[in-house]
Design a protein around this motif. Sequence first.
Motif, PDB file in Angstrom:
ATOM      1  N   THR A 126       0.971  -1.126   0.000  1.00  0.00           N
ATOM      2  CA  THR A 126       0.027   0.108  -0.145  1.00  0.00           C
ATOM      3  C   THR A 126       0.780   1.041   0.056  1.00  0.00           C
ATOM      4  OG1 THR A 126      -1.687  -1.111   1.157  1.00  0.00           O
ATOM      5  CG2 THR A 126      -1.812   1.287   1.188  1.00  0.00           C
ATOM      6  N   THR A 129      -9.708  -4.987  13.576  1.00  0.00           N
ATOM      7  CA  THR A 129      -9.937  -5.288  12.386  1.00  0.00           C
ATOM      8  C   THR A 129      -8.798  -5.312  11.809  1.00  0.00           C
ATOM      9  OG1 THR A 129     -10.539  -3.173  11.606  1.00  0.00           O
ATOM     10  CG2 THR A 129     -12.232  -4.441  12.782  1.00  0.00           C
ATOM     11  N   GLU A 182      -8.262  -3.629   8.995  1.00  0.00           N
ATOM     12  CA  GLU A 182      -8.290  -2.443   8.356  1.00  0.00           C
ATOM     13  C   GLU A 182      -7.923  -1.454   9.366  1.00  0.00           C
ATOM     14  OE1 GLU A 182     -11.055  -4.298   8.161  1.00  0.00           O
ATOM     15  OE2 GLU A 182     -11.179  -4.620   6.160  1.00  0.00           O
ATOM     16  N   GLN A 183      -7.859  -1.434  10.581  1.00  0.00           N
ATOM     17  CA  GLN A 183      -7.473  -0.699  11.697  1.00  0.00           C
ATOM     18  C   GLN A 183      -5.962  -0.939  11.844  1.00  0.00           C
ATOM     19  OE1 GLN A 183      -9.827  -1.788  15.237  1.00  0.00           O
ATOM     20  NE2 GLN A 183     -11.539  -0.206  14.624  1.00  0.00           N
ATOM     21  N   ILE A 240      -3.851  -1.796   9.559  1.00  0.00           N
ATOM     22  CA  ILE A 240      -3.180  -1.213   8.332  1.00  0.00           C
ATOM     23  C   ILE A 240      -3.089   0.246   8.455  1.00  0.00           C
ATOM     24  CG2 ILE A 240      -3.294  -0.841   6.051  1.00  0.00           C
ATOM     25  CD1 ILE A 240      -4.585  -3.370   5.659  1.00  0.00           C
ATOM     26  N   VAL A 241      -4.185   0.856   9.133  1.00  0.00           N
ATOM     27  CA  VAL A 241      -4.099   2.433   9.274  1.00  0.00           C
ATOM     28  C   VAL A 241      -3.323   2.803  10.357  1.00  0.00           C
ATOM     29  CG1 VAL A 241      -5.717   4.334  10.078  1.00  0.00           C
ATOM     30  CG2 VAL A 241      -6.732   2.713   8.322  1.00  0.00           C
TER      31      VAL A 241
END
Length: 48
Positions: A5, A37, A39-40, A42-43
Motif C-alpha cells: 500500500t 480489524t 483495516e484498523q 493497516i491504518v
Amino acid sequence: MTFTTLELQYRIAFDSESNRFLAIEVNNEENVAYGITIEQAIVALTEK
C-alpha cells in the motif's frame, strides 16, 4: 502473504491471545501495529 500500500509492504497476522490483528512492515519487522480489524491495523501502521 505480503501486501503493498503506497509503497509500504506489510504482512497481516492474528494474535489469538489478545484477539487483535497485527500489521507488520516487511522491511522493518520492529514496526508493528495492532487493530481489532485488519483495516484498523493497516491504518495504524501507515500512521506511524
